[in-house]
Design a protein around this motif. Structure first.
Motif, PDB file in Angstrom:
ATOM      1  N   LEU A 163       0.631  -1.140   0.087  1.00 12.27           N
ATOM      2  CA  LEU A 163       0.083  -0.042   0.004  1.00 12.27           C
ATOM      3  C   LEU A 163       0.754   1.407   0.064  1.00 12.27           C
ATOM      4  O   LEU A 163       0.410   2.225  -0.817  1.00 12.27           O
ATOM      5  CB  LEU A 163      -0.937   0.114   1.359  1.00 12.27           C
ATOM      6  N   VAL A 164       1.841   1.334   0.535  1.00 11.36           N
ATOM      7  CA  VAL A 164       2.868   2.594   0.797  1.00 11.36           C
ATOM      8  C   VAL A 164       3.482   2.587  -0.804  1.00 11.36           C
ATOM      9  O   VAL A 164       3.336   3.570  -1.313  1.00 11.36           O
ATOM     10  CB  VAL A 164       3.807   2.157   1.603  1.00 11.36           C
ATOM     11  N   ALA A 165       3.861   1.535  -1.220  1.00 12.44           N
ATOM     12  CA  ALA A 165       4.419   1.826  -2.744  1.00 12.44           C
ATOM     13  C   ALA A 165       3.292   2.015  -3.692  1.00 12.44           C
ATOM     14  O   ALA A 165       3.630   2.752  -4.575  1.00 12.44           O
ATOM     15  CB  ALA A 165       4.771   0.258  -3.204  1.00 12.44           C
ATOM     16  N   PHE A 166       1.961   1.864  -3.295  1.00 13.18           N
ATOM     17  CA  PHE A 166       0.888   1.801  -4.231  1.00 13.18           C
ATOM     18  C   PHE A 166       0.772   3.584  -4.102  1.00 13.18           C
ATOM     19  O   PHE A 166       0.404   4.206  -4.988  1.00 13.18           O
ATOM     20  CB  PHE A 166      -0.334   1.278  -3.799  1.00 13.18           C
ATOM     21  N   MET A 167       1.028   4.091  -2.870  1.00 11.11           N
ATOM     22  CA  MET A 167       0.690   5.586  -2.797  1.00 11.11           C
ATOM     23  C   MET A 167       2.034   6.344  -3.080  1.00 11.11           C
ATOM     24  O   MET A 167       1.941   7.515  -3.478  1.00 11.11           O
ATOM     25  CB  MET A 167       0.574   5.959  -1.112  1.00 11.11           C
ATOM     26  N   SER A 168       3.006   5.801  -3.470  1.00 15.64           N
ATOM     27  CA  SER A 168       4.141   6.401  -3.872  1.00 15.64           C
ATOM     28  C   SER A 168       5.182   5.805  -4.961  1.00 15.64           C
ATOM     29  O   SER A 168       5.893   4.857  -4.414  1.00 15.64           O
ATOM     30  CB  SER A 168       5.083   6.885  -2.576  1.00 15.64           C
ATOM     31  N   LEU A 169       4.572   5.675  -6.130  1.00 15.10           N
ATOM     32  CA  LEU A 169       5.488   4.873  -7.037  1.00 15.10           C
ATOM     33  C   LEU A 169       6.908   5.357  -7.207  1.00 15.10           C
ATOM     34  O   LEU A 169       7.765   4.453  -7.477  1.00 15.10           O
ATOM     35  CB  LEU A 169       4.803   5.083  -8.625  1.00 15.10           C
ATOM     36  N   PRO A 170       7.314   6.752  -6.924  1.00 14.94           N
ATOM     37  CA  PRO A 170       8.588   6.747  -6.912  1.00 14.94           C
ATOM     38  C   PRO A 170       9.415   5.956  -5.661  1.00 14.94           C
ATOM     39  O   PRO A 170      10.738   5.690  -6.089  1.00 14.94           O
ATOM     40  CB  PRO A 170       8.824   8.503  -6.524  1.00 14.94           C
ATOM     41  N   LEU A 171       8.762   5.985  -4.665  1.00 13.69           N
ATOM     42  CA  LEU A 171       9.449   5.292  -3.571  1.00 13.69           C
ATOM     43  C   LEU A 171       9.400   3.662  -3.953  1.00 13.69           C
ATOM     44  O   LEU A 171      10.400   3.118  -3.905  1.00 13.69           O
ATOM     45  CB  LEU A 171       8.400   5.272  -2.232  1.00 13.69           C
ATOM     46  N   ALA A 172       8.293   3.196  -4.747  1.00 13.91           N
ATOM     47  CA  ALA A 172       8.481   1.907  -5.103  1.00 13.91           C
ATOM     48  C   ALA A 172       9.908   1.661  -6.041  1.00 13.91           C
ATOM     49  O   ALA A 172      10.593   0.690  -5.950  1.00 13.91           O
ATOM     50  CB  ALA A 172       7.121   1.383  -5.713  1.00 13.91           C
ATOM     51  N   ASP A 173       9.962   2.652  -6.964  1.00 15.64           N
ATOM     52  CA  ASP A 173      11.172   2.679  -7.878  1.00 15.64           C
ATOM     53  C   ASP A 173      12.438   2.633  -7.026  1.00 15.64           C
ATOM     54  O   ASP A 173      13.418   1.930  -7.342  1.00 15.64           O
ATOM     55  CB  ASP A 173      11.159   3.803  -8.669  1.00 15.64           C
ATOM     56  N   ALA A 174      12.552   3.549  -5.843  1.00  9.91           N
ATOM     57  CA  ALA A 174      13.600   3.565  -5.376  1.00  9.91           C
ATOM     58  C   ALA A 174      13.978   2.398  -4.418  1.00  9.91           C
ATOM     59  O   ALA A 174      15.479   2.105  -4.452  1.00  9.91           O
ATOM     60  CB  ALA A 174      13.438   4.679  -4.080  1.00  9.91           C
ATOM     61  N   VAL A 175      13.084   1.537  -4.025  1.00  9.68           N
ATOM     62  CA  VAL A 175      13.445   0.350  -3.456  1.00  9.68           C
ATOM     63  C   VAL A 175      13.370  -0.945  -4.417  1.00  9.68           C
ATOM     64  O   VAL A 175      13.565  -2.158  -3.946  1.00  9.68           O
ATOM     65  CB  VAL A 175      12.615   0.077  -2.167  1.00  9.68           C
ATOM     66  N   GLY A 176      13.179  -0.746  -5.564  1.00 12.09           N
ATOM     67  CA  GLY A 176      13.085  -2.137  -6.667  1.00 12.09           C
ATOM     68  C   GLY A 176      11.952  -2.765  -6.593  1.00 12.09           C
ATOM     69  O   GLY A 176      12.011  -3.976  -6.825  1.00 12.09           O
ATOM     70  N   ALA A 177      11.000  -2.022  -6.333  1.00 12.07           N
ATOM     71  CA  ALA A 177       9.611  -2.568  -6.125  1.00 12.07           C
ATOM     72  C   ALA A 177       8.551  -2.261  -7.255  1.00 12.07           C
ATOM     73  O   ALA A 177       7.331  -2.126  -7.113  1.00 12.07           O
ATOM     74  CB  ALA A 177       8.917  -2.602  -4.873  1.00 12.07           C
TER      75      ALA A 177
END
Length: 409
Positions: free
Chosen positions: A350-364
């Motif tokens: 859900l956190v990654a869903f709310m912030s795709l740049p964060l998902a990119d940063a952690v490789g998700a």
């Protein structure tokens, strides 16, 4: 009044409090989320603007659901997806009630909460697909079947009517609801007490209501060259070479991602206990899980199968897992560990869903690759088409992106 003591006084209140809190978190994540509508979601949204009894590739409930939520909240992505977490909440409530009827409050609590926190449900509750309404109506049908075949039940016709309505709307959600029929037959064969308690009148009523609800969709298909049914058959993809053991292994391996490793292990333990023992309730639950799992496994071997194609195997399986865990020495510890694992993974999703740049940063970023870029591509195509009368495309995904993100073109 001590609000905390009131909310957690009984297993039902504890479950409902946790379920509502998790659903609220999911809705907030939808409202704050970055992902674009995927191609299928955008296509369903387009269908919702012209309510009908059928559409090209799917039955109508997904479009009806979007029509309802967008009529209330507008056409934002979160409003398009809003019914998904609500359907999963409803499914969990029916599974709680079914488990309490078959076992006790402890099993009911764990069945309902385990359902809501399954990895596959976390994903399904974030996207508007046909699986969310299907699983809701399947769970409702399972509960109605349990009540209708309960020895000593005095309202069999009422439960038969509910069963028919759930099956009918389930079929209008996704044709995979058909797996319920062989599941019910196997359940009656495996549970003699319920077979004896079965009312022919209630069963006939259920069948009549289900067919009456499905009939308009069949009429629509007949008037449109059976488009939905043909598309469903084409998905099976039997025209390619026969026999793919590697795809079967992949499909089976993917189930650990759908249910989670610990919970799937408990489901397997429940299956072993059901096959070895003579306990009717476990056999009944396994009967509803087996048809989808076996048939889709064969499909995976013949051609291909996506992980979610056997999703209807899990409502009854999660109840069986909760029941069997109660007799294992460390069964409750396994359920708690599974819950903790799923919550950590689910909240991270859900956190990654709310912030795709964060998902990119952690490789998700992988799970979201088909949910981004459409809001840039579609307006650019529309801008380059200025002065032309129409945009033609032979790509369904591009078409879907244009329909939503280049609106009102």
């Amino acid at each position: 009044m001590n609000i905390g003591a009131y909310l957690f006084a009984t297993p039902w209140r504890r479950f409902l409090t946790a379920a509502l809190a998790l659903t609220a978190l999911r809705v907030v994540a939808l409202m704050l989320g970055d992902p674009n509508l995927g191609p299928d979601e955008a296509q369903y949204w387009f269908w919702s603007k012209a309510p009908a009894f059928g559409y090209y590739s799917k039955p109508p409930v997904v479009a009806w659901s979007i029509a309802a939520t967008t009529a209330l909240f507008g056409d934002s992505e979160w409003a398009v997806r809003l019914s998904a977490p609500l359907y999963q909440l409803g499914a969990a409530i029916f599974l709680f009630l079914a488990a309490r009827r078959l076992a006790d409050d402890r099993a009911a609590f764990w069945a309902g909460l385990s359902w809501l926190t399954m990895p596959g449900v976390f994903l399904s509750a974030a996207l508007i697909t046909t699986d969310a309404p299907l699983l809701f109506f399947w769970s409702a049908a399972l509960y109605a079947f349990i009540r209708m075949t309960q020895p000593g039940e005095t309202r069999r016709l009422a439960w038969g009517a509910m069963l028919g309505a759930a099956i009918g709307f389930g079929l209008l959600s996704k044709y995979a609801m058909l797996f319920f029929v062989p599941g019910a037959v196997l359940a009656l064969l495996a549970a003699p007490a319920r077979r004896k308690a079965m009312s022919a009148g209630a069963a006939a009523l259920a069948a009549a209501i289900a067919l009456a609800l499905l009939a308009p969709n069949l009429v629509w298909n007949a008037a449109n060259d059976f488009q939905t049914i043909a598309h469903t058959a084409a998905n099976a993809n039997w025209t390619q070479s026969f026999g793919h053991p590697e795809k079967l292994l992949k499909f089976l391996g993917d189930q650990f991602g759908v249910a989670g490793p610990i919970l799937l292990g408990l489901m397997i333990a429940a299956a072993v206990a059901g096959f070895r023992g003579g306990e009717e309730r476990l056999k009944l639950l396994l009967a509803f899980a087996l048809p989808a799992l076996l048939i889709v496994s064969v499909q995976a071997f013949i051609a291909r199968a996506h992980a979610n194609w056997a999703a209807v195997a899990y409502p009854s399986a999660v109840i069986a897992a909760a029941i069997v865990a109660g007799r294992l020495t460390r069964g409750d510890l396994a359920l708690k560990s599974s819950l903790a694992l799923h919550l950590v993974a689910g909240v991270a999703f859900l956190v990654a869903f709310m912030s795709l740049p964060l998902a990119d940063a952690v490789g998700a970023a992988g799970p979201f690759k088909r949910l981004r870029g459409w809001d840039g591509q579609a307006p650019e195509i529309a801008a380059r088409a200025g002065g032309y009368d129409a945009i033609l495309t032979d790509d369904r995904e591009v078409m879907s992106g244009l329909l939503y993100y280049a609106r009102p073109g």
